[in-house]
Design an enzyme around this catalytic site. Structure first.
Site, PDB file in Angstrom:
ATOM      1  N   SER A   1       7.761   8.203  -4.061  1.00  0.00           N
ATOM      2  CA  SER A   1       8.810   7.388  -4.674  1.00  0.00           C
ATOM      3  C   SER A   1      10.118   7.717  -3.973  1.00  0.00           C
ATOM      4  O   SER A   1      11.110   8.055  -4.613  1.00  0.00           O
ATOM      5  CB  SER A   1       8.903   7.646  -6.169  1.00  0.00           C
ATOM      6  OG  SER A   1       9.176   9.007  -6.403  1.00  0.00           O
TER       7      SER A   1
ATOM      8  N   CYS B   1       9.767  -5.030  -2.045  1.00  0.00           N
ATOM      9  CA  CYS B   1      10.931  -4.608  -2.824  1.00  0.00           C
ATOM     10  C   CYS B   1      11.119  -5.493  -4.052  1.00  0.00           C
ATOM     11  O   CYS B   1      10.842  -6.685  -4.008  1.00  0.00           O
ATOM     12  CB  CYS B   1      12.194  -4.712  -1.985  1.00  0.00           C
ATOM     13  SG  CYS B   1      12.081  -3.857  -0.446  1.00  0.00           S
TER      14      CYS B   1
ATOM     15  N   ASN C   1       0.971  -2.528   2.210  1.00  0.00           N
ATOM     16  CA  ASN C   1       1.919  -1.540   1.731  1.00  0.00           C
ATOM     17  C   ASN C   1       1.194  -0.689   0.678  1.00  0.00           C
ATOM     18  O   ASN C   1      -0.008  -0.842   0.482  1.00  0.00           O
ATOM     19  CB  ASN C   1       3.147  -2.256   1.148  1.00  0.00           C
ATOM     20  CG  ASN C   1       4.404  -1.423   1.340  1.00  0.00           C
ATOM     21  OD1 ASN C   1       4.390  -0.217   1.082  1.00  0.00           O
ATOM     22  ND2 ASN C   1       5.473  -2.045   1.783  1.00  0.00           N
TER      23      ASN C   1
HETATM   24  C1  LIG Z   1       6.709   8.473   2.462  1.00  0.00           C
HETATM   25  C2  LIG Z   1       6.457   7.011   2.694  1.00  0.00           C
HETATM   26  C3  LIG Z   1       7.525   6.148   2.955  1.00  0.00           C
HETATM   27  C4  LIG Z   1       7.311   4.787   3.167  1.00  0.00           C
HETATM   28  N1  LIG Z   1       8.380   3.962   3.446  1.00  0.00           N
HETATM   29  C5  LIG Z   1       8.160   2.644   3.704  1.00  0.00           C
HETATM   30  C6  LIG Z   1       9.230   1.779   4.076  1.00  0.00           C
HETATM   31  O1  LIG Z   1      10.396   2.194   4.195  1.00  0.00           O
HETATM   32  N2  LIG Z   1       8.965   0.453   4.303  1.00  0.00           N
HETATM   33  C7  LIG Z   1       7.679  -0.039   4.223  1.00  0.00           C
HETATM   34  O2  LIG Z   1       7.477  -1.222   4.451  1.00  0.00           O
HETATM   35  N3  LIG Z   1       6.649   0.770   3.910  1.00  0.00           N
HETATM   36  C8  LIG Z   1       6.857   2.091   3.645  1.00  0.00           C
HETATM   37  N4  LIG Z   1       5.783   2.912   3.336  1.00  0.00           N
HETATM   38  C9  LIG Z   1       4.417   2.352   3.305  1.00  0.00           C
HETATM   39  C10 LIG Z   1       3.666   2.625   4.606  1.00  0.00           C
HETATM   40  O3  LIG Z   1       4.324   2.069   5.721  1.00  0.00           O
HETATM   41  C11 LIG Z   1       2.229   2.099   4.540  1.00  0.00           C
HETATM   42  O4  LIG Z   1       2.254   0.714   4.321  1.00  0.00           O
HETATM   43  C12 LIG Z   1       1.387   2.737   3.452  1.00  0.00           C
HETATM   44  O5  LIG Z   1       1.709   4.096   3.301  1.00  0.00           O
HETATM   45  C13 LIG Z   1      -0.118   2.595   3.694  1.00  0.00           C
HETATM   46  O6  LIG Z   1      -0.505   3.196   4.909  1.00  0.00           O
HETATM   47  P1  LIG Z   1      -1.069   4.708   5.015  1.00  0.00           P
HETATM   48  O7  LIG Z   1      -2.135   4.854   3.973  1.00  0.00           O
HETATM   49  O8  LIG Z   1      -1.569   4.849   6.413  1.00  0.00           O
HETATM   50  O9  LIG Z   1       0.085   5.595   4.721  1.00  0.00           O
HETATM   51  C14 LIG Z   1       5.984   4.277   3.114  1.00  0.00           C
HETATM   52  C15 LIG Z   1       4.917   5.155   2.875  1.00  0.00           C
HETATM   53  C16 LIG Z   1       5.124   6.498   2.672  1.00  0.00           C
HETATM   54  C17 LIG Z   1       3.954   7.406   2.424  1.00  0.00           C
END
Ligand SMILES: Cc1cc2nc3c(=O)[nH]c(=O)nc-3n(C[C@H](O)[C@H](O)[C@H](O)COP(=O)(O)O)c2cc1C
Ligand SMILES: Cc1cc2nc3c(=O)[nH]c(=O)nc-3n(C[C@H](O)[C@H](O)[C@H](O)COP(=O)(O)OP(=O)(O)OC[C@H]3O[C@@H](n4cnc5c(N)ncnc54)[C@H](O)[C@@H]3O)c2cc1C
Ligand code: FES
Lengths: 281, 314
Positions: free
Chosen positions: B83, B142, B204
């Site tokens: 978060s 968002c 996401n």
């Molecule tokens: C700590 C953190 C910060 C994130 N910040 C963003 C963000 O600023 N913008 C966005 O579109 N997705 C954000 N995400 C989502 C990731 O880009 C991604 O879509 C999501 O974590 C799923 O992929 P993963 O399982 O490989 O992490 C964030 C995820 C994490 C864990």
């Protein structure tokens, strides 16, 4: 590359008090990394659990280093630290090379040398699992003090029940004062009460421990106008500055204005100056 | 993977073509960094950033955002909740302080844009028009403050309207990053394609919660957080598969990719490129490791390019 994940070898892993363990690791594998294991006091490492249902690294402070060996002291509080406590001599363990900014020791020596009065006292104030990083800090400061008799290094340590690392700290500090909250050992009370009772004039403070203790100490140092460096703890994602999970609010002067600046505990810290941290939360 | 395997990979690499083109922009390879999980300085301490196909930045907004108080991170079984609340220093600071450094590297630069209203998104993308950014990724997960906080990405009409407006204001190719917290992902995908999106990123995070039963409160200060990591991979693969069969524009697939084989799974489901997120928090070198594992896989089965993998599903 300046940082690495390496496979360290467990040299020993022993219980030193109820629920508290000391593990020593051989990090020769890091020797070819540019930064090797040149750890600074106050830095930490990431420990990567073997059980992959636990995704995140566990940050643990560096307690002591000796050539390619590092020692950590940890409390078993959950699955990650429980797994760690089961490691045997010879086991391999995935860890990172040292992370974060450690204590600013040069800044301390500069500050206490500024004023020409002769005798100076440096205090290490720590509680619970904030005590382990004090050992490497004490060693480093004591080495730099050398035979200079004008500088005194003292430690104030607070435990809940059982004390640990006292002997080790005594070998580097001129004085070690101990408080236990349950009264098992030393002064019966908190480390801050102990300090108040001892009433020793201190010129520079270093601290690590629970946030309420750090906050109270920061208020005290502010009142008596003495510098303080604290090591903060925060829930971490990556531990190396990529996820912005571990933010803390600080005051920073920019263009003559005081501004609230978010900093990363894992990368900009864990050590901060007491005056820079915004505690009200 | 031993050093020897890696050498073998690199020597064979010569007759492999890892390139992929998205909206007319060529990526040297399909490995990108998932938004919010990469820092050029900090990740660059662990691996050579030039190995990446593209850098996708953390979300940037028109004005600085403070994000949520801590704790912001909670571990779950095979995943994590965050978060962070899109803490960022704002677009002006990004353009001045971060972009010049990013531009010192070879990979394509994709800027992830966030906003609380359509106007905020449009002002931010406009500021990027005359920069050396290659592409934008619009994070539509968002909450829209004007519509009572419903996520833009959760409503077909809102998603369409946002895409249309951003398309109008931006001179760069735009990828719409979809949220999985919807009942039919293909509806949203079709809506953004119809309004001129150049590509789609998905997924996401999934909205989640963790309760500390000993202290009787949620672990995260914000109560809820976004679930990511290997726990969400099957959901992500399914969504990429469905969206591939609903739209023609390129797809960047992500969600729980931990290994090269996971990346292949996304390619087979229909992704053109992939992003590595949570894996890079756990293993800072994950993007380059996954790239070499992908090469290893291609060599083992004799694939010469990504197209062949994408078309290989029976
Ligand atoms: C700590 C953190 C910060 C994130 N910040 C963003 C963000 O600023 N913008 C966005 O579109 N997705 C954000 N995400 C989502 C990731 O880009 C991604 O879509 C999501 O974590 C799923 O992929 P993963 O399982 O490989 O992490 C964030 C995820 C994490 C864990
Ligand atoms: C910079 C830093 C230095 C630390 N140094 C030490 C040390 O020297 N000795 C020691 O015993 N402990 C130290 N800790 C706390 C240690 O990280 C946690 O006790 C440990 O992560 C708990 O893991 P677990 O799996 O056993 O517990 P669980 O509660 O099962 O862990 C679940 C999740 O919460 C995180 N977590 C739990 N407690 C803490 C905590 N107090 N701080 C940060 N994250 C936490 C874990 O990393 C994990 O992601 C330090 C923490 C930080 C941030
Ligand atoms: S824990 Fe990821 S930035 Fe500090």
């Amino acid at each position: 590359m300046t940082k690495k994940i390496i496979e360290a070898q467990v040299i020993s892993n022993q219980k030193i008090a109820e629920g508290i363990f000391r593990i020593t690791l051989d990090c020769a594998a890091a020797a070819d990394a540019t930064e090797s294991f040149n750890a600074k006091p106050g830095q930490f490492i990431n420990l990567y659990p073997r059980d992959k249902s636990m995704l995140l690294p566990r940050p643990i402070s560096i307690c002591f280093t000796e050539r390619n060996r590092i020692t950590l002291v940890y409390r078993v509080v959950g699955n990650g630290t429980r797994e760690l406590s089961c490691h045997k001599e010879g086991d391999g363990l995935q860890i990172s090379t040292p992370l974060g900014q450690g204590y600013h020791i040069e800044a301390m020596f500069e500050a206490i040398n500024q004023d020409p009065s002769d005798h100076k006292t440096i205090a290490l104030v720590a509680g619970g699992l904030g005590i382990p990083p004090m050992l490497e800090l004490a060693k480093t400061i004591r080495t730099q003090i050398g035979e200079d008799r004008r500088i005194k290094l003292i430690a104030f340590l607070g435990f809940q029940e059982k004390a640990f690392l006292i002997e080790e700290l005594s070998s580097f500090c001129h004085e070690v004062h101990v408080a236990t909250e349950k009264g098992d050992f030393g002064f019966h009370g908190t480390v801050l009460e102990l300090m108040e009772m001892q009433n020793i004039v201190v010129d520079y403070y270093f601290s690590c421990g629970p946030k309420p203790m750090l906050k109270a100490l920061a208020a005290h140092c502010h009142r008596i106008e003495k510098p303080l460096q604290v090591s903060l703890e925060e829930r971490m994602g990556c531990g190396y500055g990529a996820c912005v999970g571990c933010t803390c609010k600080t005051k920073e002067e920019k263009d003559g204005l005081m501004r609230v600046t978010p900093k990363k505990v894992c990368k900009d810290g864990p050590v901060f100056f007491g005056e820079e941290v915004i505690w009200s939360e | 993977m031993s050093k020897q395997d890696l050498n073998l990979d690199v020597s064979k690499h010569r007759n492999l073509d890892l390139r992929v083109s998205i909206a007319g922009i060529t990526l040297e390879n399909p490995i990108t960094t998932a938004s919010g999980t990469f820092s050029a300085k900090e990740s660059g301490a662990f691996y050579d950033i030039d190995e990446l196909g593209a850098i996708i930045t953390k979300g940037v907004s028109i004005a600085p955002w403070e994000g949520n108080p801590t704790p912001r991170i909670a571990e779950t079984y095979g995943g994590m909740l965050n978060s962070v609340g899109l803490q960022n220093p704002g677009i002006d600071s990004f353009i001045k302080e971060e972009l010049p450094y990013l531009r010192t590297f070879g990979p394509r630069i994709v800027v992830n844009v966030v906003g609380k209203s359509i106007g905020e998104y449009c002002s931010a993308v406009e500021k990027l028009n005359d920069t050396e950014v290659d592409m934008l990724e619009i994070n539509i997960s968002c909450p829209n403050i004007k519509e009572g906080g419903i996520s833009f990405g959760a409503d077909e009409k809102l998603a369409a309207e946002l895409t249309r407006e951003v398309r109008k204001y931006s001179k760069k190719p735009i990828l719409m990053k979809l949220t999985p917290n919807v009942s039919d992902i293909t509806e949203i995908a079709r809506a953004v394609e119809a309004e001129g999106a150049d590509g789609i990123s998905l997924i996401n995070t999934l909205l989640g919660m963790k309760i500390d039963i000993h202290n009787k409160r949620t672990v995260l200060w914000n109560k809820t957080g976004g679930l990511s990591g290997p726990a969400i991979k099957p959901v992500a693969v399914r969504m990429v598969y469905q969206v591939r069969r609903s739209v023609c524009i390129p797809i960047i697939g992500l969600g729980g990719i931990m290994t090269g084989e996971d990346a292949v799974e996304f390619l087979m489901a229909g992704a053109d490129a992939v992003s590595i997120g949570t894996a890079a928090l756990i293993d800072p070198t994950a993007p380059v490791r996954i790239k070499s594992e992908l090469i290893g896989f291609m060599n083992r089965y004799g694939y010469q390019n990504l197209q062949q993998i994408r078309e290989s599903m029976l």
